[in-house]
Motif scaffolding. Structure first.
Motif, PDB file in Angstrom:
ATOM      1  N   ARG A   1      -7.417 -17.140  -8.681  1.00 50.97           N
ATOM      2  CA  ARG A   1      -8.158 -18.256  -9.290  1.00 50.97           C
ATOM      3  C   ARG A   1      -7.355 -19.547  -9.217  1.00 50.97           C
ATOM      4  N   VAL A   2      -6.083 -19.448  -9.479  1.00 47.69           N
ATOM      5  CA  VAL A   2      -5.222 -20.640  -9.421  1.00 47.69           C
ATOM      6  C   VAL A   2      -5.175 -21.159  -7.987  1.00 47.69           C
ATOM      7  N   ARG A   3      -5.046 -20.238  -6.997  1.00 48.00           N
ATOM      8  CA  ARG A   3      -5.045 -20.660  -5.589  1.00 48.00           C
ATOM      9  C   ARG A   3      -6.372 -21.334  -5.241  1.00 48.00           C
ATOM     10  N   LEU A  53     -11.025 -31.636  -3.060  1.00 49.21           N
ATOM     11  CA  LEU A  53     -11.571 -32.784  -3.792  1.00 49.21           C
ATOM     12  C   LEU A  53     -10.712 -34.027  -3.588  1.00 49.21           C
ATOM     13  N   ARG A  54      -9.375 -33.834  -3.530  1.00 49.49           N
ATOM     14  CA  ARG A  54      -8.500 -34.978  -3.302  1.00 49.49           C
ATOM     15  C   ARG A  54      -8.735 -35.558  -1.907  1.00 49.49           C
ATOM     16  N   GLU A  55      -8.867 -34.672  -0.903  1.00 50.68           N
ATOM     17  CA  GLU A  55      -9.144 -35.144   0.452  1.00 50.68           C
ATOM     18  C   GLU A  55     -10.482 -35.876   0.504  1.00 50.68           C
ATOM     19  N   GLU A  56     -11.493 -35.323  -0.181  1.00 55.37           N
ATOM     20  CA  GLU A  56     -12.799 -35.994  -0.230  1.00 55.37           C
ATOM     21  C   GLU A  56     -12.679 -37.358  -0.910  1.00 55.37           C
ATOM     22  N   ALA A  57     -11.919 -37.407  -2.013  1.00 67.19           N
ATOM     23  CA  ALA A  57     -11.744 -38.669  -2.725  1.00 67.19           C
ATOM     24  C   ALA A  57     -11.023 -39.685  -1.850  1.00 67.19           C
ATOM     25  N   GLU A  58      -9.996 -39.223  -1.115  1.00 68.69           N
ATOM     26  CA  GLU A  58      -9.280 -40.132  -0.217  1.00 68.69           C
ATOM     27  C   GLU A  58     -10.200 -40.619   0.899  1.00 68.69           C
ATOM     28  N   ALA A  59     -11.009 -39.680   1.431  1.00 67.10           N
ATOM     29  CA  ALA A  59     -11.954 -40.078   2.479  1.00 67.10           C
ATOM     30  C   ALA A  59     -12.980 -41.062   1.926  1.00 67.10           C
ATOM     31  N   MET A  60     -13.463 -40.803   0.700  1.00 66.18           N
ATOM     32  CA  MET A  60     -14.429 -41.719   0.084  1.00 66.18           C
ATOM     33  C   MET A  60     -13.778 -43.076  -0.178  1.00 66.18           C
ATOM     34  N   LEU A  61     -12.511 -43.066  -0.603  1.00 69.01           N
ATOM     35  CA  LEU A  61     -11.800 -44.326  -0.840  1.00 69.01           C
ATOM     36  C   LEU A  61     -11.654 -45.100   0.473  1.00 69.01           C
ATOM     37  N   LYS A  62     -11.271 -44.377   1.546  1.00 68.60           N
ATOM     38  CA  LYS A  62     -11.149 -45.051   2.846  1.00 68.60           C
ATOM     39  C   LYS A  62     -12.501 -45.594   3.292  1.00 68.60           C
ATOM     40  N   GLN A  63     -13.564 -44.786   3.092  1.00 71.50           N
ATOM     41  CA  GLN A  63     -14.906 -45.237   3.479  1.00 71.50           C
ATOM     42  C   GLN A  63     -15.321 -46.447   2.643  1.00 71.50           C
ATOM     43  N   ALA A  64     -15.026 -46.398   1.332  1.00 69.75           N
ATOM     44  CA  ALA A  64     -15.375 -47.525   0.457  1.00 69.75           C
ATOM     45  C   ALA A  64     -14.614 -48.780   0.878  1.00 69.75           C
ATOM     46  N   GLU A  65     -13.341 -48.621   1.236  1.00 69.39           N
ATOM     47  CA  GLU A  65     -12.562 -49.773   1.694  1.00 69.39           C
ATOM     48  C   GLU A  65     -13.114 -50.306   3.009  1.00 69.39           C
ATOM     49  N   ALA A  66     -13.481 -49.367   3.908  1.00 67.27           N
ATOM     50  CA  ALA A  66     -14.062 -49.801   5.187  1.00 67.27           C
ATOM     51  C   ALA A  66     -15.396 -50.492   4.945  1.00 67.27           C
ATOM     52  N   ASP A  67     -16.214 -49.930   4.031  1.00 71.18           N
ATOM     53  CA  ASP A  67     -17.502 -50.557   3.709  1.00 71.18           C
ATOM     54  C   ASP A  67     -17.290 -51.934   3.087  1.00 71.18           C
ATOM     55  N   ARG A  68     -16.310 -52.044   2.191  1.00 73.01           N
ATOM     56  CA  ARG A  68     -16.028 -53.333   1.559  1.00 73.01           C
ATOM     57  C   ARG A  68     -15.561 -54.340   2.600  1.00 73.01           C
ATOM     58  N   THR A  69     -14.694 -53.896   3.503  1.00 70.17           N
ATOM     59  CA  THR A  69     -14.220 -54.783   4.565  1.00 70.17           C
ATOM     60  C   THR A  69     -15.379 -55.204   5.459  1.00 70.17           C
ATOM     61  N   ALA A  70     -16.232 -54.228   5.808  1.00 69.45           N
ATOM     62  CA  ALA A  70     -17.390 -54.540   6.660  1.00 69.45           C
ATOM     63  C   ALA A  70     -18.342 -55.488   5.932  1.00 69.45           C
ATOM     64  N   ALA A  71     -18.551 -55.256   4.635  1.00 71.38           N
ATOM     65  CA  ALA A  71     -19.438 -56.133   3.868  1.00 71.38           C
ATOM     66  C   ALA A  71     -18.850 -57.539   3.773  1.00 71.38           C
ATOM     67  N   ALA A  72     -17.539 -57.623   3.566  1.00 75.64           N
ATOM     68  CA  ALA A  72     -16.904 -58.942   3.504  1.00 75.64           C
ATOM     69  C   ALA A  72     -17.019 -59.650   4.854  1.00 75.64           C
ATOM     70  N   GLU A  73     -16.814 -58.903   5.928  1.00 72.77           N
ATOM     71  CA  GLU A  73     -16.937 -59.497   7.264  1.00 72.77           C
ATOM     72  C   GLU A  73     -18.380 -59.920   7.520  1.00 72.77           C
ATOM     73  N   ALA A 128      -6.876 -25.056  -4.093  1.00 72.89           N
ATOM     74  CA  ALA A 128      -7.555 -25.392  -2.841  1.00 72.89           C
ATOM     75  C   ALA A 128      -8.713 -26.345  -3.115  1.00 72.89           C
ATOM     76  N   GLU A 129      -9.469 -26.079  -4.194  1.00 69.82           N
ATOM     77  CA  GLU A 129     -10.582 -26.969  -4.566  1.00 69.82           C
ATOM     78  C   GLU A 129     -10.060 -28.361  -4.923  1.00 69.82           C
ATOM     79  N   ALA A 130      -8.943 -28.392  -5.665  1.00 75.25           N
ATOM     80  CA  ALA A 130      -8.352 -29.684  -6.027  1.00 75.25           C
ATOM     81  C   ALA A 130      -7.891 -30.429  -4.773  1.00 75.25           C
ATOM     82  N   ALA A 131      -7.302 -29.707  -3.817  1.00 76.03           N
ATOM     83  CA  ALA A 131      -6.861 -30.347  -2.572  1.00 76.03           C
ATOM     84  C   ALA A 131      -8.067 -30.855  -1.790  1.00 76.03           C
TER      85      ALA A 131
END
Length: 167
Positions: free
Chosen positions: A44-46, A55-75, A50-53
């Motif tokens: 269960r701990v593993r 979720l963290r990867e998804e959050a990082e990907a979402m953060l990168k996507q949000a930053e890319a979207d923000r940059t694209a929107a600003a442009e 794994a779920e936390a990892a």
């Protein structure tokens, strides 16, 4: 106290052996349950790690996507502002050109009207002058013309006719 000839005849020995067998059987069962519980908990701990990892990867990907979207929107916003500015300049230039063309057309129309009015006035003045000259000539001719002067004027005009036709 009682001593037995052989140690295996002693009931304490058999109680001890029974206790050891009991502990081994129960201990084995308890050990397997404890290890299975610990293994399940470790699994269960593993899984949670794994779920936390994940979720963290998804959050990082979402953060990168949000930053890319923000940059694209600003442009895109900068591009829209640039296009709006260029369109405003184009509209202002077009309006200025249209105003200038309209002013030129109005000036030309006014000049045409002035020229037409001037030509009309000149034509009216000429017509009035011609009418006055005709009336004056009629009066002068009617008062000062005799039949002899009339014949003399006709003879003179006929004599000048070849010269006037050559000219």
């Amino acid at each position: 106290m009682h001593h037995y000839e052989h140690f295996w005849l002693d009931p304490k020995f058999w109680v001890g052996i029974s206790f050891i067998v009991f502990v081994l059987l129960v201990g084995r069962k308890a050990w397997s349950q404890a290890t299975s519980m610990l293994d399940a908990r470790a699994e269960r701990v593993r899984a949670e790690l794994a779920e936390a990892a994940r979720l963290r990867e998804e959050a990082e990907a979402m953060l990168k996507q949000a930053e890319a979207d923000r940059t694209a929107a600003a442009e895109e916003a900068r591009e829209m502002l640039r296009r709006a500015h260029a369109e405003a300049i184009r509209v202002a230039e077009a309006a200025a050109a249209e105003a200038e063309a309209s002013a030129t057309r109005r000036e030309r129309m006014a000049m045409d009207r002035i020229a037409a009015a001037e030509a009309g006035a000149v034509a009216e003045v000429r017509q009035a002058a011609a009418e006055i000259a005709t009336a004056a000539a009629r009066n002068v001719i009617a008062q000062g013309m005799t039949a002899e002067a009339d014949a003399k004027l006709i003879d003179s005009a006929v004599a000048d006719l070849p010269r006037a036709l050559r000219a």
